[in-house]
Design a protein around this motif. Structure first.
Motif, PDB file in Angstrom:
ATOM      1  N   ASP A 199       0.863  -1.186   0.000  1.00  0.00           N
ATOM      2  CA  ASP A 199       0.000   0.000   0.000  1.00  0.00           C
ATOM      3  C   ASP A 199       0.896   1.231   0.000  1.00  0.00           C
ATOM      4  O   ASP A 199       1.415   1.632   1.039  1.00  0.00           O
ATOM      5  N   ILE A 200       1.052   1.811  -1.165  1.00  0.00           N
ATOM      6  CA  ILE A 200       2.054   2.869  -1.326  1.00  0.00           C
ATOM      7  C   ILE A 200       1.734   4.108  -0.479  1.00  0.00           C
ATOM      8  O   ILE A 200       2.635   4.767   0.025  1.00  0.00           O
ATOM      9  N   THR A 201       0.453   4.398  -0.257  1.00  0.00           N
ATOM     10  CA  THR A 201       0.151   5.617   0.506  1.00  0.00           C
ATOM     11  C   THR A 201       0.543   5.464   1.980  1.00  0.00           C
ATOM     12  O   THR A 201       0.799   6.444   2.650  1.00  0.00           O
ATOM     13  N   SER A 202       0.575   4.239   2.464  1.00  0.00           N
ATOM     14  CA  SER A 202       0.854   4.014   3.892  1.00  0.00           C
ATOM     15  C   SER A 202       2.286   3.545   4.127  1.00  0.00           C
ATOM     16  O   SER A 202       2.620   3.159   5.237  1.00  0.00           O
ATOM     17  N   THR A 203       3.098   3.535   3.097  1.00  0.00           N
ATOM     18  CA  THR A 203       4.427   2.944   3.219  1.00  0.00           C
ATOM     19  C   THR A 203       5.533   3.986   3.125  1.00  0.00           C
ATOM     20  O   THR A 203       5.512   4.847   2.240  1.00  0.00           O
ATOM     21  N   TYR A 204       6.472   3.900   4.047  1.00  0.00           N
ATOM     22  CA  TYR A 204       7.650   4.770   4.021  1.00  0.00           C
ATOM     23  C   TYR A 204       8.903   3.900   4.030  1.00  0.00           C
ATOM     24  O   TYR A 204       8.882   2.762   4.489  1.00  0.00           O
ATOM     25  N   VAL A 205       9.989   4.454   3.504  1.00  0.00           N
ATOM     26  CA  VAL A 205      11.280   3.773   3.577  1.00  0.00           C
ATOM     27  C   VAL A 205      12.141   4.539   4.568  1.00  0.00           C
ATOM     28  O   VAL A 205      12.193   5.769   4.529  1.00  0.00           O
ATOM     29  N   VAL A 206      12.788   3.808   5.480  1.00  0.00           N
ATOM     30  CA  VAL A 206      13.630   4.447   6.493  1.00  0.00           C
ATOM     31  C   VAL A 206      15.011   3.803   6.467  1.00  0.00           C
ATOM     32  O   VAL A 206      15.189   2.717   5.908  1.00  0.00           O
ATOM     33  N   GLU A 257      18.129  -0.289   4.492  1.00  0.00           N
ATOM     34  CA  GLU A 257      16.849   0.411   4.384  1.00  0.00           C
ATOM     35  C   GLU A 257      15.719  -0.551   4.754  1.00  0.00           C
ATOM     36  O   GLU A 257      15.766  -1.730   4.409  1.00  0.00           O
ATOM     37  N   LEU A 258      14.732  -0.016   5.445  1.00  0.00           N
ATOM     38  CA  LEU A 258      13.574  -0.832   5.825  1.00  0.00           C
ATOM     39  C   LEU A 258      12.319  -0.294   5.149  1.00  0.00           C
ATOM     40  O   LEU A 258      12.157   0.918   5.018  1.00  0.00           O
ATOM     41  N   ARG A 277       2.616   1.568   7.652  1.00  0.00           N
ATOM     42  CA  ARG A 277       1.958   2.119   8.841  1.00  0.00           C
ATOM     43  C   ARG A 277       0.540   1.603   9.006  1.00  0.00           C
ATOM     44  O   ARG A 277      -0.062   1.789  10.068  1.00  0.00           O
ATOM     45  N   ALA A 278      -0.006   0.990   7.967  1.00  0.00           N
ATOM     46  CA  ALA A 278      -1.404   0.564   8.028  1.00  0.00           C
ATOM     47  C   ALA A 278      -1.557  -0.772   8.756  1.00  0.00           C
ATOM     48  O   ALA A 278      -2.655  -1.133   9.156  1.00  0.00           O
ATOM     49  N   LEU A 279      -0.469  -1.514   8.936  1.00  0.00           N
ATOM     50  CA  LEU A 279      -0.575  -2.853   9.530  1.00  0.00           C
ATOM     51  C   LEU A 279      -0.743  -2.793  11.043  1.00  0.00           C
ATOM     52  O   LEU A 279      -0.182  -1.925  11.714  1.00  0.00           O
ATOM     53  N   VAL A 336       8.804  -0.094  14.085  1.00  0.00           N
ATOM     54  CA  VAL A 336       9.454   1.171  14.401  1.00  0.00           C
ATOM     55  C   VAL A 336       8.602   1.814  15.485  1.00  0.00           C
ATOM     56  O   VAL A 336       7.405   2.036  15.288  1.00  0.00           O
ATOM     57  N   TRP A 362       5.119   3.450  15.329  1.00  0.00           N
ATOM     58  CA  TRP A 362       5.127   4.306  14.127  1.00  0.00           C
ATOM     59  C   TRP A 362       4.765   3.497  12.887  1.00  0.00           C
ATOM     60  O   TRP A 362       4.128   4.012  11.969  1.00  0.00           O
TER      61      TRP A 362
END
Lengths: 426, 143
Positions: free
Chosen positions: B51-58, B75-76, B80-82, B91, B133
């Motif tokens: 889900d690209i809208t809820s996903t970030y790379v850190v 990189e992880l 955030r939606a899970l 995180v 997070w």
């Protein structure tokens, strides 16, 4: 129309500040301001910064000396971050309704349907999802008209009892009247200061006064636009949802410079860049412009007195061609004197129309457009980054010194691989 | 290189001939037998991000998750939606900082574990006392 629909207005609380906090939890609970271009003044304040009494638009140079004492944090505008977070919010909201009107970078109107209980649940679901999935807080106002949805949203934001979601029809009538009576008309969507003064002159002070006014009298004394506001306050929808806002009748590209520009050569660069940006934006919306205005200005505090040269060019045909737009913008240059300190410049394109509406005569066909120079520039910029290619004077490898100053900018967390958020494993 | 020619579609209604462009350049007259099977290259976004809208790379800083195959500089992918569940790598916000830990939900409370014996566990009474997070779904490990 298929059944009675309602309108939800969803907007992000203190958007820029909230986007900063989403990636830097240490900012949570601290007073935070986000500064305008060139780190000029506070354009967004966190609730803690508001509580300190910092007014909107307060120049940073006035705040900086007290920042330490207050624990105040400032950030430069991180447009890359805000743009991406905005796009995510809009995409997520789009899943709750097929009918979404992006109203600004941080707010959208949605068409929603259901019983009062269902609407309340939808509002809570949207609020929860945006907060959790994207990381920014929103408030939701739901009502039968856009104007009332705006009002409901305001209450959702300012009255903790609503917990971020206010469904107008679910609020008891007596409470609604009390809330409207306590709100000045200037707080209404589309009512500006000057209009407020005129309304006050007619004995209309509160939102409730306006809601009780006779729409026809309002139309005769003021305008059709204000009559619509009155009707909307009374519950009659007059301002429809628009999927893509057309009728936006102008695009402006303008900016104050970090350091004043003092030569025609430098100003030529600036105008070329703006022309290129305008071209890209027009192409994106499938529009062409017929009129271009280019302007420059010295600071209002210029000791030699301020000058505001400007030129308005009617283009030979409606166009989105960057070459033609840049050439038109350069018509300002004869008015530019070397040695004068210009603090600002910009271009505005007006008289916009859908491209291809009127086929140009063969003799006036534009060779640049045929060769697709605009899309090519866009394509290269997309692939290799903004500033990787530019048209003539806009094509500069190193940022010229008039580019924006963003001295306190957070990392571009979501758009640059080298600037990803860091998570601690220690 | 020859002309690019793919399957032809004739629109009977208008008699217009349109040509579908094949992704594989072929010599005229000798269509590649592979082109009918071409269905786009592997797209990492499609495979790694649900889900690209809820996903970030850190990006990871530190070695406390070595035991989970997560190294300094990796990189992880964080969704955030899970729902954070027992055993997930998450995180979490600790002292105002984003921190990666293994989440352990036990009968006696919540434990955030490092995957490296040099780092102590962090215990909290309940999940509601924590700000999670996001949930880590993939590690892009540098080999």
């Amino acid at each position: 129309m298929a059944g009675p629909g309602s309108i939800a207005l969803v907007d992000v609380n203190c958007f820029y500040a909230s986007a900063e906090r989403a990636f830097d939890p240490a900012l949570e609970g601290r007073p935070l301001v986000v500064l305008s271009n060139n780190d000029g003044c506070a354009v967004t304040r966190s609730p803690e910064a508001k509580a300190l009494g910092i007014p909107i638009g307060e120049p940073w140079f006035k705040l900086a000396p007290r920042a330490k004492e207050w624990g105040l944090v400032a950030r430069s505008s991180n447009y890359e971050l805000y743009g991406d977070i905005s796009a995510r919010v809009m995409e997520l909201l789009g899943r709750y309704s097929a009918w979404l009107e992006v109203y600004s970078i941080d707010e959208a109107f949605l068409g929603v349907k259901g019983t009062p209980e269902e609407l309340q649940r939808q509002g809570i679901a949207m609020k929860t999802a945006v907060r959790r999935n994207i990381g920014v807080p929103v408030c939701v106002g739901i009502a039968g008209t856009k104007t009332l949805a705006k009002l409901a949203n305001k209450w959702a934001k300012h009255n903790p009892a609503f917990d971020g979601v206010c469904h107008w029809d679910a609020v008891p009538a007596a409470q609604r009247e009390r809330l409207m009576a306590g709100l000045s008309v200037i707080e209404l969507w589309g009512v500006a200061a000057r209009l407020t003064k005129r309304l006050n002159g007619q004995g209309i002070h509160s939102v409730l006064d306006l809601a009780r006014a006779d729409p026809v009298r309002i139309r005769d004394r003021f305008s059709v636009v204000l009559m619509r506001t009155v009707l909307e306050l009374q519950g009659t929808p007059c301002i429809p949802l628009e999927e893509e806002r057309i009728g936006r009748d102008q695009l402006i590209f303008s900016r104050s410079f970090a350091a004043p520009i003092t030569t025609g050569t430098a100003l030529r660069q600036v105008l070329s860049v703006y022309a290129q940006q305008a071209s890209a934006r027009l192409a994106k919306h499938g529009l062409q412009a017929k009129v271009l205005t280019a302007f420059a200005a010295t600071s209002a505090y210029n000791p030699q007195g301020s000058v505001h040269p400007s030129v308005c060019v009617t283009l030979p045909m409606p166009t989105a061609d960057p070459v033609l737009l840049a050439r038109a913008a350069h018509a300002l240059l004869p008015q530019i004197d070397d040695g004068v300190r210009y603090a600002k410049a910009g271009i505005m394109v007006t008289d916009l129309r859908p491209s291809g509406q009127q086929a140009p005569l063969a003799a006036f066909a534009n060779p640049h457009e045929e060769r697709g120079i605009g899309p090519l520039l866009e394509d290269i910029s997309r692939r290799y980054g903004r500033g990787s290619i530019g048209l003539g004077h806009a094509g500069l490898r190193h940022g010229p010194d008039w580019t924006m100053k963003r001295g306190m900018m957070s990392p571009r967390y979501t758009t640059e691989w080298a600037e990803l958020p860091v998570v601690k494993a220690m | 290189m020859g002309v690019i020619i793919g399957p032809r579609v004739i629109d009977a209604g208008t008699s217009l001939l349109s040509v579908l462009i094949s992704p594989v350049p072929v010599a005229a007259g000798y269509p590649s037998p592979a082109q009918d099977y071409f269905d786009g290259r592997i797209d990492l976004n499609a495979h790694l991000i649900k889900d690209i809208t809820s996903t970030y790379v850190v990006r990871v800083s530190g070695d406390s998750m070595d035991g989970a195959g997560i190294s300094d500089g990796d990189e992880l992918i964080v969704n955030r939606a899970l729902e954070p569940r027992d055993g997930c790598v998450v995180v979490a916000v600790l002292d105002g900082e984003l921190t990666v830990k293994r989440l352990s939900l036990t009968a006696t409370g919540v434990v955030l574990r490092a995957e490296n014996p040099r780092y102590p566990d962090i215990r909290v009474p309940a999940l509601s006392d924590l700000v999670i997070w996001g949930v880590v779904t993939r590690c892009l490990h540098h080999v």
